[in-house]
Design a protein around this motif. Structure first.
Motif, PDB file in Angstrom:
ATOM      1  N   ASN A 201      36.817  44.965  42.536  1.00 47.00           N
ATOM      2  CA  ASN A 201      37.906  44.160  43.087  1.00 47.00           C
ATOM      3  C   ASN A 201      37.583  43.679  44.497  1.00 47.00           C
ATOM      4  OD1 ASN A 201      40.708  43.133  42.866  1.00 47.00           O
ATOM      5  ND2 ASN A 201      41.079  44.544  44.545  1.00 47.00           N
TER       6      ASN A 201
ATOM      7  N   ASN B  48      47.619  31.370  39.206  1.00 43.31           N
ATOM      8  CA  ASN B  48      48.336  32.560  39.670  1.00 43.31           C
ATOM      9  C   ASN B  48      49.200  33.147  38.563  1.00 43.31           C
ATOM     10  OD1 ASN B  48      47.222  32.264  42.199  1.00 43.31           O
ATOM     11  ND2 ASN B  48      49.018  31.296  43.105  1.00 43.31           N
TER      12      ASN B  48
ATOM     13  N   ARG C  66      39.716  32.815  41.141  1.00 40.56           N
ATOM     14  CA  ARG C  66      41.002  33.503  41.052  1.00 40.56           C
ATOM     15  C   ARG C  66      41.136  34.275  39.735  1.00 40.56           C
ATOM     16  NH1 ARG C  66      43.482  35.452  43.381  1.00 40.56           N
ATOM     17  NH2 ARG C  66      45.646  34.777  43.135  1.00 40.56           N
TER      18      ARG C  66
ATOM     19  N   GLY D  37      54.462  40.491  35.988  1.00 42.95           N
ATOM     20  CA  GLY D  37      53.440  39.468  35.782  1.00 42.95           C
ATOM     21  C   GLY D  37      53.889  38.360  34.854  1.00 42.95           C
TER      22      GLY D  37
ATOM     23  N   GLN E  40      39.337  37.482  39.999  1.00 35.92           N
ATOM     24  CA  GLN E  40      40.141  38.415  40.787  1.00 35.92           C
ATOM     25  C   GLN E  40      41.279  39.006  39.959  1.00 35.92           C
ATOM     26  OE1 GLN E  40      41.157  36.043  44.318  1.00 35.92           O
ATOM     27  NE2 GLN E  40      39.764  37.339  45.502  1.00 35.92           N
ATOM     28  N   HIS E  41      41.816  38.228  39.033  1.00 39.95           N
ATOM     29  CA  HIS E  41      42.845  38.761  38.139  1.00 39.95           C
ATOM     30  C   HIS E  41      42.290  39.921  37.316  1.00 39.95           C
ATOM     31  CE1 HIS E  41      45.341  35.664  39.463  1.00 39.95           C
ATOM     32  NE2 HIS E  41      45.371  34.853  38.420  1.00 39.95           N
TER      33      HIS E  41
ATOM     34  N   TYR F 130      48.003  35.691  35.757  1.00 37.45           N
ATOM     35  CA  TYR F 130      47.848  37.109  36.077  1.00 37.45           C
ATOM     36  C   TYR F 130      48.730  37.974  35.179  1.00 37.45           C
ATOM     37  CZ  TYR F 130      47.648  41.404  38.854  1.00 37.45           C
ATOM     38  OH  TYR F 130      47.478  42.707  39.258  1.00 37.45           O
TER      39      TYR F 130
ATOM     40  N   VAL G 126      43.810  43.848  38.249  1.00 31.95           N
ATOM     41  CA  VAL G 126      44.860  44.483  37.448  1.00 31.95           C
ATOM     42  C   VAL G 126      44.809  46.002  37.561  1.00 31.95           C
ATOM     43  CG1 VAL G 126      45.647  44.928  35.097  1.00 31.95           C
ATOM     44  CG2 VAL G 126      45.166  42.592  35.813  1.00 31.95           C
TER      45      VAL G 126
END
Length: 448
Positions: free
Chosen positions: A321, A287, A344, A171, A347-348, A290, A352
């Protein structure tokens, strides 16, 4: 005295207990983590949003991008020959590393040459399909050989720690790579506004990290490969795994989730770039963050897994999730610049823990014998599910290209319709995980 205490503190550190060079097993894990670092950098430069953008800059539309990105998944069908092919080699290190090098070389150099080739758009599409097919066929024939080889270094006592650090390093490497490359892509353009020159440079930079990656992969000690039968055939991929019930139940989860993620994967990136007008910098930065979520959240899930089990972690992370994808239905050009990053980032947070548990599914019930066959079946299941998801998603987007679908408070275009199908599928996955989690215990299966 102070120096002695400092060295002792390092030796007792959680990280250095897993990754060090004091014995062959620890050395193997150390080389594997370097592989994660270098391959993460290279992959982020040649796949994902930058590969999608590279295809867009070459004049390829959303539907064709969907089909192009499904080719690597189709090539996974050739992995059924892996057990037979690798069974011919008592020592596989050289052939595996050579295959990995050729895969990256053909992928990076062959695709990067597309803009300078004197070909029509249709000819370029055919060329891209050919190059992707060749390099990914090579990769699929040998990729699971690495997993069978390197699984020797991941005993039950170190596996939770290894996967947590693997995610953190992957990551963070992705964070730096995506942030820098995103800023460069938006800042550097050709005189006509094209992003192709800087994208070509970034792809060539990835080749340097490929060399380091292959070197790291070649260093771990190679152990004898165990099989439960003397003769290995193509059919072993489809017969051996079925001897292990819990392993096969795990593969259903692999299929369901991988199918889901590919239903709208590349299409939503194109939607964000073309319709929402989100820049490469914003997409790459979001992105990239993350990695930081992994850094702060994975330790919690690692403790949770050690206290309970991998599948308990999977259960409690699957529901939030999967449900986050419903947020994507409400993102439109009017709110895209602020809601897309929030979507987003949410969603991170939820992803995880799920990804941490999901990454270990192939190992929890991996038998001591028939590892190559079972891991090949795992790879085949994952890639076949991804291929089907990509094809189904692309077909939905193509069939509904000029159609809008109205729901209370929502107006769905073709990308949103594919996302809605994904949301419904995610609900089915939640039901499956809730139903079968108790059957999927934390122990490893052995040869019957």
């Amino acid at each position: 005295m102070t120096r002695s205490l400092s060295l002792r503190h390092l030796k007792d550190n959680d990280f250095f207990q897993v990754f060090n060079f004091r014995d062959d097993l620890a050395k193997g894990r150390s080389c594997m983590i370097f592989d994660i670092l270098f391959s993460s950098i290279a992959s982020n430069l040649i796949t994902g949003i930058f590969f999608t953008g590279f295809l867009l800059e070459n004049g390829i539309d959303m539907v064709d991008i969907g089909y192009v990105t499904s080719i690597p998944l189709f090539c996974s069908l050739f992995s059924i020959f892996t057990p037979v092919l690798l069974s011919r080699f008592k020592r596989r290190k050289f052939v595996l590393c050579a295959a990995r090098f050729f895969y990256y070389s053909i992928n990076i150099l062959g695709i990067t040459a597309v803009p300078i080739l004197p070909l029509s758009l249709e000819a370029k599409k055919i060329y891209i399909v050919f190059v992707i097919f060749i390099c990914n066929t090579i990769n699929q024939l040998f990729a699971t050989g690495f997993t069978a080889w390197h699984s020797n270094f991941l005993g039950d006592d170190v596996r939770p720690k290894y996967f947590s650090y693997q995610q953190i390093i992957s990551g963070l490497a992705g964070f730096v790579t995506l942030l820098v490359s995103g800023l460069l892509t938006d800042a550097v353009s050709a005189s006509d506004g094209s992003k192709l020159p800087i994208m070509m440079v970034l792809r060539l930079c990835a080749f340097f990290f490929v060399i380091l990656d292959v070197f790291a992969l070649s260093r771990p000690k190679e152990y004898e490969y165990k099989t439960s039968t003397n003769k290995v055939s193509v059919f072993s991929v489809f017969t051996d795994p079925f001897r292990y019930k819990n392993f096969m139940l795990s593969m259903i989860i692999v299929f369901m989730w991988t199918f889901s993620t590919h239903l709208s994967l590349s299409a939503y990136e194109v939607y964000a770039l073309n319709e929402l007008k989100v820049s490469y910098t914003v997409i790459s930065t979001v992105n990239a963050t993350y990695g930081w979520f992994i850094f702060f959240i994975v330790p919690f899930w690692r403790k949770h897994t050690l206290k309970h089990s991998w599948y308990r972690t999977l259960l409690v992370t699957t529901i939030p999730n999967c449900l986050t994808y419903f947020i994507g239905l409400f993102i439109v050009p009017a709110n895209g610049l602020w809601l897309y990053p929030i979507y987003r980032l949410i969603q991170h947070v939820t992803g995880v823990g799920f990804n941490y548990a999901f990454a270990n599914i192939a190992y929890v019930h991996l038998p001591e014998a028939d590892r190559t066959s079972c891991l090949t079946f795992h790879a085949l299941t994952s890639n076949a599910a991804g291929f089907l998801g990509q094809i189904v998603g692309t077909a939905i987007i193509s069939a509904t290209k000029n159609i809008t679908f109205a729901l209370p408070g929502l107006l769905l275009n073709n990308v949103k319709i594919a996302l809605l199908v994904q949301c419904i599928w995610n609900v089915l996955m939640i039901m499956y995980v809730c139903r079968f989690t108790k059957k999927l215990g934390p122990t490893t299966e052995h040869t019957p």
